[in-house]
Design a protein around this motif. Structure first.
Motif, PDB file in Angstrom:
ATOM      1  N   CYS A 397     -90.467  13.095  51.788  1.00  0.00           N
ATOM      2  CA  CYS A 397     -90.565  14.061  50.691  1.00  0.00           C
ATOM      3  C   CYS A 397     -90.672  15.456  51.285  1.00  0.00           C
ATOM      4  O   CYS A 397     -91.722  15.854  51.792  1.00  0.00           O
ATOM      5  CB  CYS A 397     -91.775  13.749  49.815  1.00  0.00           C
ATOM      6  N   THR A 398     -89.583  16.205  51.231  1.00  0.00           N
ATOM      7  CA  THR A 398     -89.553  17.521  51.869  1.00  0.00           C
ATOM      8  C   THR A 398     -89.623  18.671  50.861  1.00  0.00           C
ATOM      9  O   THR A 398     -90.342  19.642  51.072  1.00  0.00           O
ATOM     10  CB  THR A 398     -88.275  17.673  52.711  1.00  0.00           C
ATOM     11  N   LYS A 399     -88.903  18.548  49.754  1.00  0.00           N
ATOM     12  CA  LYS A 399     -88.848  19.667  48.804  1.00  0.00           C
ATOM     13  C   LYS A 399     -90.009  19.659  47.797  1.00  0.00           C
ATOM     14  O   LYS A 399     -90.412  20.713  47.303  1.00  0.00           O
ATOM     15  CB  LYS A 399     -87.514  19.652  48.063  1.00  0.00           C
ATOM     16  N   LYS A 400     -90.469  18.485  47.421  1.00  0.00           N
ATOM     17  CA  LYS A 400     -91.664  18.317  46.579  1.00  0.00           C
ATOM     18  C   LYS A 400     -91.537  18.915  45.174  1.00  0.00           C
ATOM     19  O   LYS A 400     -92.544  19.279  44.551  1.00  0.00           O
ATOM     20  CB  LYS A 400     -92.899  18.897  47.277  1.00  0.00           C
ATOM     21  N   TYR A 401     -90.338  18.996  44.629  1.00  0.00           N
ATOM     22  CA  TYR A 401     -90.187  19.527  43.277  1.00  0.00           C
ATOM     23  C   TYR A 401     -90.725  18.556  42.219  1.00  0.00           C
ATOM     24  O   TYR A 401     -91.136  18.987  41.139  1.00  0.00           O
ATOM     25  CB  TYR A 401     -88.706  19.822  42.970  1.00  0.00           C
ATOM     26  N   LEU A 402     -90.708  17.253  42.517  1.00  0.00           N
ATOM     27  CA  LEU A 402     -91.069  16.260  41.507  1.00  0.00           C
ATOM     28  C   LEU A 402     -92.400  15.567  41.801  1.00  0.00           C
ATOM     29  O   LEU A 402     -92.644  14.466  41.321  1.00  0.00           O
ATOM     30  CB  LEU A 402     -89.946  15.213  41.374  1.00  0.00           C
ATOM     31  N   VAL A 403     -93.262  16.183  42.604  1.00  0.00           N
ATOM     32  CA  VAL A 403     -94.567  15.582  42.866  1.00  0.00           C
ATOM     33  C   VAL A 403     -95.399  15.596  41.580  1.00  0.00           C
ATOM     34  O   VAL A 403     -95.415  16.592  40.856  1.00  0.00           O
ATOM     35  CB  VAL A 403     -95.317  16.307  44.000  1.00  0.00           C
ATOM     36  N   SER A 404     -96.053  14.469  41.278  1.00  0.00           N
ATOM     37  CA  SER A 404     -96.821  14.395  40.028  1.00  0.00           C
ATOM     38  C   SER A 404     -97.952  13.369  40.075  1.00  0.00           C
ATOM     39  O   SER A 404     -98.840  13.393  39.227  1.00  0.00           O
ATOM     40  CB  SER A 404     -95.886  14.038  38.862  1.00  0.00           C
ATOM     41  N   ASN A 405     -97.948  12.470  41.074  1.00  0.00           N
ATOM     42  CA  ASN A 405     -98.876  11.341  41.056  1.00  0.00           C
ATOM     43  C   ASN A 405    -100.110  11.591  41.926  1.00  0.00           C
ATOM     44  O   ASN A 405     -99.988  12.020  43.084  1.00  0.00           O
ATOM     45  CB  ASN A 405     -98.150  10.069  41.532  1.00  0.00           C
TER      46      ASN A 405
END
Length: 598
Positions: A397-405
């Motif tokens: 996970c490099t860009k982390k635009y969809l981190v949510s958990n």
């Protein structure tokens, strides 16, 4: 607006520079501005070679909106240059200005004037008519898209959350708002009050001297109620929704926002019946809000209603526009097969062209937890399965635009990441599950894929931009309608197909778009029933029953429309009534468990 269709946003990278390919011909398209890293790389790629490119580094304050503004300004500059060059061209057989007029639908004033010029024998009059035609040339819009709820809060170096303006969606909005574009912002994926409230800070979204706003708002919606609630919220802030872009809940590309069984036809009918009433009510709130801001004598702005998702033939296109009194249509996934218009690498392009109906499916692949249209033969899907086989599921996970958990970590991580899937599988192993149940849960965990990288990689591959250590696996999210287009096409061929000058689906056994959508909803409901059987609650059973009831109501609506549908689509006269009877039987036979009185 000469053309009656637009090209919607296609993933992250597939339409990232589509305006450079189609805007000079008067065709509007939509650019995703979610990924500032992609945006910056594309700015460098398209930057004039005789000028010095100055990168906007991630260490610079406010780099994210600055990158977006700079890229949009470059697109505007390059399209403007193309536009002026086109207007200066001669009307020779292969010139862009000739192509501009040849691509127009026949019924337009401009197309009529062009035919008049062609038939004029007097060279002086012909020259006069050509100069008049040059004044009619219009650029297509460079519109942008923001998924409202993809709005990660970014953190400054000490780990504290930054100001609201640093969140991803708000930063993207700022980037567009401060650009030179005179175009539209498409807000999709539901309402984000913080984002909607932020519009108020940019004067370009408000009328100036009683002239229309320089920047307009378009809502992408899948039902009337949601559209009206969002538009009312914005109107009370003095922001007018200039277009409602209605999209089929399931018969579309990208993320699929299923309704509770409400089908596209009945939804369009509701917009048609309530359009005047809705606009009048919205205007009252809008006028009052603007009066509070010092605006006077406000005229009611123009409001467009368009539809997209699953349209495949000129007959369907015409029926939708005329029966529902729409202002236009959107054609998305078919343009993935048009190399001139979109960024699909050759390997993926050939696989798409040779794919059948079973190769496109609604999946659980998105880390957002929203159903996602997927392609079985993408290289990202091959890579996902290989990683599972090697005992290392998930992605870096490099860009982390969809981190949510935050199940396992204090700071949010992405459910497609190797870190999350490793932790989740470790937890699963501690549970007392049957082998079948364990496998199902394992599959659900590992189905998630990295969209941040996968939806950009095709763009990098096609344009020779991919870096040595960059993941080349391609994620692509075409709508199921793509299955019926079995080749690659030129821009001219696809546009002629849309306007009925050419039939790219000649001899193809393709059901009507409404029937296709019903089948998708039936499949969706059956899967929901199967997944709920084990823990079926009374509330869930009632929700499923209501879903089924709405589907049957929708089928009844289409049955009542049969005479008019057949009038527009004579080539499927024999099959349409039969197809509707078949899907009605399928819906009626769906078994919903009845809970005991206990």
């Amino acid at each position: 607006m000469s053309h009656t269709f637009h090209i919607p946003v296609l993933g992250l990278g597939y339409s990232i520079d589509t305006p450079l390919k189609v805007a000079r011909y008067g065709i509007s398209s939509v650019v995703s501005i979610v990924d500032d890293q992609l945006v910056e790389r594309m700015r460098e790629f398209h930057y004039p070679k005789d000028e010095t490119f100055i990168p906007i580094k991630m260490s610079a304050p406010g780099f994210r909106p600055a990158r977006i503004t700079a890229y949009l300004n470059l697109l505007d500059q390059l399209v403007d240059k193309q536009h002026h060059e086109l207007k200066e061209m001669g009307f020779t057989p292969k010139s862009d200005i000739t192509r501009y007029f040849e691509l127009l639908p026949d019924h337009t004033h401009e197309a009529t004037a062009y035919r008049q010029m062609l038939s004029e024998p007097n060279p002086y009059k012909k020259s006069f008519l050509q100069n008049r035609l040059r004044t009619m040339v219009r650029k297509g819009a460079i519109d942008v898209n923001i998924m409202s709820k993809v709005d990660k809060i970014n953190h400054v170096k000490n780990g504290a959350a930054g100001a609201d303006q640093l969140s991803d969606a708000l930063a993207a909005l700022k980037g567009f708002a401060e650009s030179n574009l005179c175009s539209s912002l498409i807000l999709s994926a539901g309402m984000n009050p913080r984002l909607y409230g932020y519009l108020d800070e940019f004067p370009d979204f408000f009328p100036i001297d009683n002239q229309p706003a320089r920047k307009k708002v378009i809502l992408k919606v899948s039902d009337y109620r949601s559209a009206f609630i969002q538009a009312k919220f914005l109107a009370k802030k003095g922001i007018w929704v200039h277009e409602f872009r209605i999209e089929s809940g399931l018969n579309c590309g990208g993320h699929a926002f299923a309704t509770e069984g409400y089908l596209l036809g009945p939804i369009l009918e509701e917009f048609k019946q309530k359009r005047a009433e809705m606009i009048a009510e919205l205007f009252n709130g809008y006028k009052s809000a603007l009066a509070d801001k010092g605006f006077e004598d406000i005229a009611i702005p123009a409001t467009r209603i368009t539809v997209q998702g699953g349209i495949g033939t000129a007959e369907e296109n015409e029926f939708l526009r005329h029966h529902y009194q729409l202002d236009g249509t959107g054609w998305g996934s078919p343009f993935l097969l048009v190399p001139e218009a979109t960024n699909v690498d050759n390997d993926t392009l050939q696989k798409l062209a040779g794919a059948g109906e079973d190769d496109f499916y609604i999946s659980g692949s998105s880390p957002l937890g929203i159903p996602f249209n997927n392609f079985r033969h993408s290289s990202a899907e091959t890579q996902r399965l290989k990683r599972i086989e090697e005992g290392r599921p998930g992605s870096p996970c490099t860009k982390k635009y969809l981190v949510s958990n935050t199940e396992f970590t204090k700071e949010a991580i992405c459910t497609a990441s190797r870190k999350y899937q490793s932790l989740k599988i470790k937890e699963l192993k501690t549970k007392a599950c049957s082998p079948a149940d364990y496998q199902k849960q394992f599959n659900d965990i590992t189905e998630k894929v990295c969209l941040c990288e996968g939806l950009c990689s095709s763009t990098y591959i096609k344009n020779g931009m991919i870096k040595p250590k960059e993941n080349p696996a391609v994620t692509i999210c075409p709508g199921p309608n793509t299955a019926y287009f079995s080749s690659t096409y030129s821009l001219d061929e696809m546009i002629k197909h849309i306007y009925g000058k050419l039939n790219l689906l000649e001899g193809v056994n393709r059901p009507n778009m409404f029937v296709n959508e019903i089948k998708l909803y039936l499949s969706y409901l059956k899967k929901d029933i199967d997944n709920s059987l084990r823990d079926m609650s009374d509330k869930k059973a009632k929700q499923i029953e209501k879903f089924k009831e709405q589907l049957l109501n929708g089928i009844g609506y289409y049955e009542s429309l049969l005479p008019e549908l057949i009038n527009y689509q004579k080539n499927i006269r024999a099959g349409l009534e039969t197809d509707l009877k078949q899907v009605r039987r399928m819906a009626e036979r769906l078994w919903i468990p009845v809970l005991s009185a206990d």
